[in-house]
Design a protein around this motif. Structure first.
Motif, PDB file in Angstrom:
ATOM      1  N   MET A   1      46.767  40.925  42.070  1.00 16.74           N
ATOM      2  CA  MET A   1      46.871  39.711  43.699  1.00 16.74           C
ATOM      3  C   MET A   1      47.583  39.424  43.014  1.00 16.74           C
ATOM      4  O   MET A   1      47.736  37.998  44.088  1.00 16.74           O
ATOM      5  CB  MET A   1      44.897  39.361  42.730  1.00 16.74           C
ATOM      6  N   PRO A   2      48.003  38.470  41.844  1.00 19.32           N
ATOM      7  CA  PRO A   2      48.892  37.239  41.715  1.00 19.32           C
ATOM      8  C   PRO A   2      49.856  38.116  42.090  1.00 19.32           C
ATOM      9  O   PRO A   2      51.160  37.199  42.580  1.00 19.32           O
ATOM     10  CB  PRO A   2      49.202  36.784  40.136  1.00 19.32           C
ATOM     11  N   VAL A   3      49.813  38.799  42.382  1.00 20.77           N
ATOM     12  CA  VAL A   3      51.551  39.459  42.500  1.00 20.77           C
ATOM     13  C   VAL A   3      51.739  39.577  44.017  1.00 20.77           C
ATOM     14  O   VAL A   3      53.400  39.276  44.119  1.00 20.77           O
ATOM     15  CB  VAL A   3      52.392  41.157  42.077  1.00 20.77           C
TER      16      VAL A   3
ATOM     17  N   MET B   1      41.164  35.828  39.636  1.00 17.30           N
ATOM     18  CA  MET B   1      40.622  37.643  40.155  1.00 17.30           C
ATOM     19  C   MET B   1      41.024  38.648  39.198  1.00 17.30           C
ATOM     20  O   MET B   1      40.741  39.230  38.492  1.00 17.30           O
ATOM     21  CB  MET B   1      41.746  38.135  41.472  1.00 17.30           C
ATOM     22  N   ALA B   2      42.226  37.873  39.022  1.00 20.96           N
ATOM     23  CA  ALA B   2      43.244  39.076  37.718  1.00 20.96           C
ATOM     24  C   ALA B   2      42.321  38.994  35.944  1.00 20.96           C
ATOM     25  O   ALA B   2      42.159  39.719  35.532  1.00 20.96           O
ATOM     26  CB  ALA B   2      44.585  38.500  37.519  1.00 20.96           C
TER      27      ALA B   2
ATOM     28  N   LEU C   1      39.120  38.193  36.399  1.00 19.67           N
ATOM     29  CA  LEU C   1      38.202  38.808  36.068  1.00 19.67           C
ATOM     30  C   LEU C   1      37.730  40.155  35.825  1.00 19.67           C
ATOM     31  O   LEU C   1      36.975  41.322  36.335  1.00 19.67           O
ATOM     32  CB  LEU C   1      37.222  38.307  37.248  1.00 19.67           C
ATOM     33  N   SER C   2      39.317  40.995  36.014  1.00 18.57           N
ATOM     34  CA  SER C   2      39.361  42.493  35.814  1.00 18.57           C
ATOM     35  C   SER C   2      39.608  43.150  34.683  1.00 18.57           C
ATOM     36  O   SER C   2      38.935  44.269  34.472  1.00 18.57           O
ATOM     37  CB  SER C   2      41.581  42.733  36.594  1.00 18.57           C
ATOM     38  N   PHE C   3      39.019  41.709  33.536  1.00 27.94           N
ATOM     39  CA  PHE C   3      37.931  42.522  32.001  1.00 27.94           C
ATOM     40  C   PHE C   3      36.663  42.999  32.751  1.00 27.94           C
ATOM     41  O   PHE C   3      36.954  44.576  31.411  1.00 27.94           O
ATOM     42  CB  PHE C   3      38.358  40.989  31.543  1.00 27.94           C
ATOM     43  N   LEU C   4      36.630  42.956  33.397  1.00 25.74           N
ATOM     44  CA  LEU C   4      34.982  43.445  33.968  1.00 25.74           C
ATOM     45  C   LEU C   4      34.582  44.903  34.316  1.00 25.74           C
ATOM     46  O   LEU C   4      34.322  45.700  33.331  1.00 25.74           O
ATOM     47  CB  LEU C   4      33.964  42.114  34.467  1.00 25.74           C
ATOM     48  N   PRO C   5      35.420  45.154  35.259  1.00 21.24           N
ATOM     49  CA  PRO C   5      35.929  46.687  35.509  1.00 21.24           C
ATOM     50  C   PRO C   5      36.315  47.730  34.462  1.00 21.24           C
ATOM     51  O   PRO C   5      36.182  48.533  33.678  1.00 21.24           O
ATOM     52  CB  PRO C   5      35.671  46.437  37.423  1.00 21.24           C
TER      53      PRO C   5
END
Length: 411
Positions: free
Chosen positions: A85-87, A162-163, A165-169
């Motif tokens: 998402m940041p990219v 968003m990036a 929070l990727s630690f959750l999946p």
């Protein structure tokens, strides 16, 4: 483990800052130089569309490859969508495409409840499983509303949020790996190695049964009503009279938090009521859930209820509690009454169409407000939809016809 994974999924979804509250749509629209409506379309409109499509298709993959493989693939797609998402999220089309990827990863996970209940648990426990999973989903949504603002405030950037929070999946993916290398399902589908034609024939027999569509309608109608309530009622409570109740956004948030928490508790209780008191009979529980939705949604237009904060709070708590008795028992009905190798497809069909129903609920309510200038028509639409849910619930009678498979006859 399955319920925690579902909770983490919802935590990530609503914690993404792209939820119905619109709390971060302003920053997204500002960053991309687009309107809030365009931002909402790129974030939630596209996402919901591909969640629905992938849920419909995901049922086939669940029955073909099993839940663990599907989960792993889907979680990887979600992780990719968030990490990038940041990219690429700095442009409209980049954001749109990444949300498509996330939507494709989300649908099959949502569709897996019936398959898991049928594959891992005996029939007398499947209602409890679907109820607890419904609770986990609701709990994840509630936690998402807490964590998203905190992460966004710390980072100051929606894409970086968003990036992060990727630690959750990622955690959910680790849990999936643990399941993959842990004990196997205690039951193995009798038709696991059947020819595709036989399985397809059994599926066609199932979808020709009217009761199948009653179960699906029970999921769809509550998806419609629940989405409409969550989208419209906060505004109705907050907006000044005569359009709304004039209680302000802070109070609206408090009232809706109570609604969400009672929905979570109701989903948890639904499974135990279904199995311990109703002996697996979904019809009375789903009917009561829809009846409660009719009564307590209509009550939102009764002056003596809306004028008293205590009565309004009780009304919303009971609404959430009873609304949660509709979808989990309907999914349990599929898990209990159809051959295991069909539960993924049928569960995906119900959840996929249900997502379209939720979208219809949001759009119909918004259009009614736009056309009339008031919330009355939108609330009455929810009441009518819940009445249709009551009628569909009356059709939840276990199928008397048998479904033929290559391995024999299944009920």
């Amino acid at each position: 483990m399955v319920c925690v994974r579902n909770s983490l999924y919802c935590y990530r979804f609503n914690g993404s800052g792209l939820n119905r509250t619109g709390s971060t749509d302003g920053p997204i629209a500002k960053a991309l130089g687009i309107s809030i409506g365009e931002a909402a379309g790129a974030t939630m409109g596209t996402f919901n569309l591909f969640v629905a499509i992938s849920a419909l298709a995901g049922g086939w993959f669940l029955d073909k490859f099993g839940a663990v493989r599907v989960w792993a693939t889907c979680l990887i797609l979600i992780i990719i969508g968030e990490l990038l998402m940041p990219v690429f999220g700095g442009s409209f089309w980049g954001l749109n495409n990444l949300r498509i990827i996330e939507g494709l990863g989300t649908g099959p996970i949502m569709a897996s409840t019936a398959r898991i209940a049928a594959q891992w648990f005996p029939a007398k426990e499947r209602g409890i499983v679907t109820g607890v999973q419904g609770m986990a989903m609701g709990l994840g949504i509630t936690l998402g509303f807490i964590i998203a603002p905190a992460v966004f405030e710390a980072t100051g950037n929606w894409a970086v949020t968003m990036a992060w929070l990727s630690f959750l999946p990622v955690i959910a993916l680790v849990m999936t790996a643990i399941i993959a290398f842990g004990p196997k399902a205690p039951t193995v589908a009798a038709v696991e190695n059947n020819e595709a034609a036989g399985t397809q024939s059994a599926f066609m027999q199932a979808v020709k049964m009217p009761v199948t569509w009653m179960a699906i309608l029970c999921v769809v109608m509550m998806s419609w009503a629940f989405q409409a309530i969550n989208d419209l009622i906060p505004g109705y409570i907050a907006v000044d009279a005569p359009v709304g109740l004039g209680k302000g956004p802070m109070a609206a948030g408090q009232f809706m938090t109570a609604f969400s928490m009672s929905f979570t508790i109701g989903a948890f209780l639904s499974g135990f009521i279904l199995e311990k008191f109703l002996k697996g009979q979904s019809k009375p529980l789903v009917f009561l859930g829809y009846l409660g939705t009719v009564i307590f949604t209509f009550a939102l237009r009764v002056p003596f209820v809306t004028a008293n904060d205590t009565l309004l709070l009780i009304c919303l708590i009971l609404n959430g509690l009873l609304a949660a008795w509709c979808i989990p028992p309907s999914v349990a009905f599929i898990a209990r009454n159809y051959p295991e190798h069909l539960t993924g497809k049928l569960g995906g069909l119900a959840q996929g169409i249900g997502i379209f129903g939720g979208t219809a609920g949001a759009f119909s309510g918004a259009y009614a407000i736009h056309a009339t200038g008031f919330y009355d028509a939108s609330i009455y639409i929810i009441v009518v939809v819940a009445i249709l849910g009551c009628l569909a619930a009356l059709g939840l009678n276990p199928p008397k016809n048998t479904i033929e498979t290559n391995s024999g006859i299944s009920q």
